[in-house]
Each structure stands twice: as C-alpha cells, then as structure tokens.
Design a protein around this motif. Structure first.
Motif, PDB file in Angstrom:
ATOM      1  N   LYS A   1       0.832  -1.208   0.000  1.00 36.16           N
ATOM      2  CA  LYS A   1       0.000   0.000   0.000  1.00 36.16           C
ATOM      3  C   LYS A   1       0.860   1.249   0.000  1.00 36.16           C
ATOM      4  O   LYS A   1       0.598   2.214  -0.719  1.00 36.16           O
ATOM      5  CB  LYS A   1      -0.924   0.021   1.221  1.00 36.16           C
ATOM      6  CG  LYS A   1      -2.158  -0.801   1.086  1.00 36.16           C
ATOM      7  CD  LYS A   1      -3.051  -0.568   2.288  1.00 36.16           C
ATOM      8  CE  LYS A   1      -4.295  -1.405   2.212  1.00 36.16           C
ATOM      9  NZ  LYS A   1      -5.182  -1.161   3.366  1.00 36.16           N
ATOM     10  N   LYS A   2       1.889   1.236   0.825  1.00 38.41           N
ATOM     11  CA  LYS A   2       2.785   2.382   0.922  1.00 38.41           C
ATOM     12  C   LYS A   2       3.484   2.637  -0.413  1.00 38.41           C
ATOM     13  O   LYS A   2       3.603   3.778  -0.860  1.00 38.41           O
ATOM     14  CB  LYS A   2       3.818   2.135   2.025  1.00 38.41           C
ATOM     15  CG  LYS A   2       4.707   3.298   2.320  1.00 38.41           C
ATOM     16  CD  LYS A   2       5.629   2.984   3.478  1.00 38.41           C
ATOM     17  CE  LYS A   2       6.567   4.132   3.767  1.00 38.41           C
ATOM     18  NZ  LYS A   2       7.484   3.836   4.867  1.00 38.41           N
ATOM     19  N   GLN A   3       3.902   1.587  -1.067  1.00 36.29           N
ATOM     20  CA  GLN A   3       4.570   1.707  -2.361  1.00 36.29           C
ATOM     21  C   GLN A   3       3.617   2.264  -3.418  1.00 36.29           C
ATOM     22  O   GLN A   3       4.000   3.112  -4.216  1.00 36.29           O
ATOM     23  CB  GLN A   3       5.118   0.342  -2.811  1.00 36.29           C
ATOM     24  CG  GLN A   3       5.896   0.369  -4.106  1.00 36.29           C
ATOM     25  CD  GLN A   3       7.159   1.202  -4.008  1.00 36.29           C
ATOM     26  OE1 GLN A   3       7.740   1.363  -2.938  1.00 36.29           O
ATOM     27  NE2 GLN A   3       7.578   1.749  -5.129  1.00 36.29           N
ATOM     28  N   SER A   4       2.367   1.811  -3.423  1.00 40.10           N
ATOM     29  CA  SER A   4       1.409   2.312  -4.422  1.00 40.10           C
ATOM     30  C   SER A   4       1.097   3.791  -4.192  1.00 40.10           C
ATOM     31  O   SER A   4       0.979   4.562  -5.139  1.00 40.10           O
ATOM     32  CB  SER A   4       0.126   1.490  -4.404  1.00 40.10           C
ATOM     33  OG  SER A   4      -0.602   1.697  -3.218  1.00 40.10           O
ATOM     34  N   ARG A   5       0.971   4.200  -2.925  1.00 38.72           N
ATOM     35  CA  ARG A   5       0.755   5.618  -2.632  1.00 38.72           C
ATOM     36  C   ARG A   5       1.944   6.456  -3.077  1.00 38.72           C
ATOM     37  O   ARG A   5       1.787   7.555  -3.614  1.00 38.72           O
ATOM     38  CB  ARG A   5       0.524   5.824  -1.139  1.00 38.72           C
ATOM     39  CG  ARG A   5      -0.886   5.540  -0.689  1.00 38.72           C
ATOM     40  CD  ARG A   5      -1.055   5.989   0.724  1.00 38.72           C
ATOM     41  NE  ARG A   5      -0.091   5.281   1.568  1.00 38.72           N
ATOM     42  CZ  ARG A   5      -0.354   4.702   2.727  1.00 38.72           C
ATOM     43  NH1 ARG A   5      -1.559   4.776   3.222  1.00 38.72           N
ATOM     44  NH2 ARG A   5       0.567   4.075   3.400  1.00 38.72           N
ATOM     45  N   LYS A   6       3.127   5.937  -2.878  1.00 38.30           N
ATOM     46  CA  LYS A   6       4.343   6.637  -3.274  1.00 38.30           C
ATOM     47  C   LYS A   6       4.397   6.812  -4.786  1.00 38.30           C
ATOM     48  O   LYS A   6       4.750   7.878  -5.297  1.00 38.30           O
ATOM     49  CB  LYS A   6       5.559   5.845  -2.789  1.00 38.30           C
ATOM     50  CG  LYS A   6       6.847   6.574  -2.806  1.00 38.30           C
ATOM     51  CD  LYS A   6       7.941   5.645  -2.273  1.00 38.30           C
ATOM     52  CE  LYS A   6       9.068   6.399  -1.663  1.00 38.30           C
ATOM     53  NZ  LYS A   6      10.123   5.531  -1.177  1.00 38.30           N
ATOM     54  N   GLU A   7       4.010   5.793  -5.533  1.00 38.79           N
ATOM     55  CA  GLU A   7       4.007   5.868  -6.997  1.00 38.79           C
ATOM     56  C   GLU A   7       2.974   6.875  -7.494  1.00 38.79           C
ATOM     57  O   GLU A   7       3.235   7.651  -8.414  1.00 38.79           O
ATOM     58  CB  GLU A   7       3.740   4.490  -7.596  1.00 38.79           C
ATOM     59  CG  GLU A   7       4.890   3.523  -7.432  1.00 38.79           C
ATOM     60  CD  GLU A   7       4.535   2.109  -7.839  1.00 38.79           C
ATOM     61  OE1 GLU A   7       3.387   1.868  -8.241  1.00 38.79           O
ATOM     62  OE2 GLU A   7       5.422   1.249  -7.725  1.00 38.79           O
ATOM     63  N   LYS A   8       1.778   6.894  -6.870  1.00 39.02           N
ATOM     64  CA  LYS A   8       0.754   7.858  -7.262  1.00 39.02           C
ATOM     65  C   LYS A   8       1.219   9.280  -7.006  1.00 39.02           C
ATOM     66  O   LYS A   8       1.027  10.175  -7.828  1.00 39.02           O
ATOM     67  CB  LYS A   8      -0.547   7.604  -6.497  1.00 39.02           C
ATOM     68  CG  LYS A   8      -1.305   6.396  -6.962  1.00 39.02           C
ATOM     69  CD  LYS A   8      -2.571   6.228  -6.142  1.00 39.02           C
ATOM     70  CE  LYS A   8      -3.295   4.949  -6.494  1.00 39.02           C
ATOM     71  NZ  LYS A   8      -4.490   4.753  -5.662  1.00 39.02           N
ATOM     72  N   LEU A   9       1.827   9.503  -5.854  1.00 35.37           N
ATOM     73  CA  LEU A   9       2.307  10.830  -5.504  1.00 35.37           C
ATOM     74  C   LEU A   9       3.404  11.283  -6.458  1.00 35.37           C
ATOM     75  O   LEU A   9       3.400  12.418  -6.921  1.00 35.37           O
ATOM     76  CB  LEU A   9       2.808  10.849  -4.065  1.00 35.37           C
ATOM     77  CG  LEU A   9       3.296  12.192  -3.542  1.00 35.37           C
ATOM     78  CD1 LEU A   9       2.150  13.202  -3.565  1.00 35.37           C
ATOM     79  CD2 LEU A   9       3.843  12.056  -2.140  1.00 35.37           C
ATOM     80  N   SER A  10       4.318  10.394  -6.784  1.00 36.65           N
ATOM     81  CA  SER A  10       5.399  10.777  -7.685  1.00 36.65           C
ATOM     82  C   SER A  10       4.860  11.055  -9.089  1.00 36.65           C
ATOM     83  O   SER A  10       5.349  11.944  -9.774  1.00 36.65           O
ATOM     84  CB  SER A  10       6.484   9.704  -7.729  1.00 36.65           C
ATOM     85  OG  SER A  10       5.982   8.504  -8.269  1.00 36.65           O
ATOM     86  N   ALA A  11       3.818  10.343  -9.515  1.00 33.44           N
ATOM     87  CA  ALA A  11       3.211  10.614 -10.816  1.00 33.44           C
ATOM     88  C   ALA A  11       2.572  11.996 -10.830  1.00 33.44           C
ATOM     89  O   ALA A  11       2.694  12.746 -11.807  1.00 33.44           O
ATOM     90  CB  ALA A  11       2.180   9.546 -11.147  1.00 33.44           C
ATOM     91  N   LYS A  12       1.889  12.378  -9.748  1.00 36.58           N
ATOM     92  CA  LYS A  12       1.289  13.710  -9.660  1.00 36.58           C
ATOM     93  C   LYS A  12       2.364  14.787  -9.680  1.00 36.58           C
ATOM     94  O   LYS A  12       2.214  15.817 -10.327  1.00 36.58           O
ATOM     95  CB  LYS A  12       0.465  13.840  -8.379  1.00 36.58           C
ATOM     96  CG  LYS A  12      -0.851  13.135  -8.417  1.00 36.58           C
ATOM     97  CD  LYS A  12      -1.602  13.355  -7.132  1.00 36.58           C
ATOM     98  CE  LYS A  12      -2.895  12.580  -7.097  1.00 36.58           C
ATOM     99  NZ  LYS A  12      -3.620  12.759  -5.838  1.00 36.58           N
TER     100      LYS A  12
END
Length: 106
Positions: A14-25
């Motif tokens: 979950k933490k990794q997916s949130r990190k990827e979404k944030l970096s994409a934004k």
C-alpha cells in the motif's frame, strides 16, 4: 486471521502504491510548469490569445490575459439581476478579438 508478516507485506505494498501515485502527480505538475503558455492553456481549458487582432489600448498597463497569453473562465455578477455568471474563455476571445471590445473593462 493474518500473521504479522502477511500484514507487513500488505502495508508495504500500500505504501509503495501511494508513493508511486504521488510521484506521478509531482511529475505532471513539474511537466506543466515547464510547458510554454500555449500548451499550458490547453491543459487548463483556456483559449490562446492572438495579440495581433486586439484593439489598440493606448495604456501603460497590459491586461492579465495578454501577459498570461490565454483566456480563462472568469466569474462575474450581473449588474441588472445580481446573478452569478461565468464569462467563458471563448466569449472573451470573441469580445476582445472579433468584436474589438474595450480592454478597459478589466
């Protein structure tokens, strides 16, 4: 019931997916800041200004849409009925560039 190890694996995913979404934004924000105004206008639903068709202003100040190089939707209150309206970018382009409307209304 899950073991502690299984739960840690889920939390890490979950933490990794949130990190990827944030970096994409953040990447799209950085890319939009690097774009020229004409491309940025397309992203923000704006309409590009053609300064060659504007009526002469004979003023020391330059309107904000000329500096920005694109029109954006602007809210206003009707003087007759006091209702809230939106002056769309397309309507502004018609007023300033085709009808040669006054730039002093700003």
């Amino acid at each position: 019931m899950k073991s502690g190890k299984q739960r840690r694996i889920e939390l890490k995913a979950k933490k990794q997916s949130r990190k990827e979404k944030l970096s994409a934004k953040q990447l799209t924000l950085r890319e939009s800041q690097k774009l020229p105004p004409s491309k940025l206008a397309v992203l923000q639903d704006g309409v590009i200004v053609d300064t060659t068709t504007l009526a002469p202003l004979n003023s020391y100040s330059v309107p904000d849409f000329v500096q920005r190089q694109y029109y954006i939707d602007r809210p206003f209150t009707c003087a007759d009925c006091n209702s809230q309206e939106i002056w769309t970018a397309a309507q502004q382009k018609w007023w300033y560039e085709e009808a040669k409307g006054s730039l002093l209304l700003l």
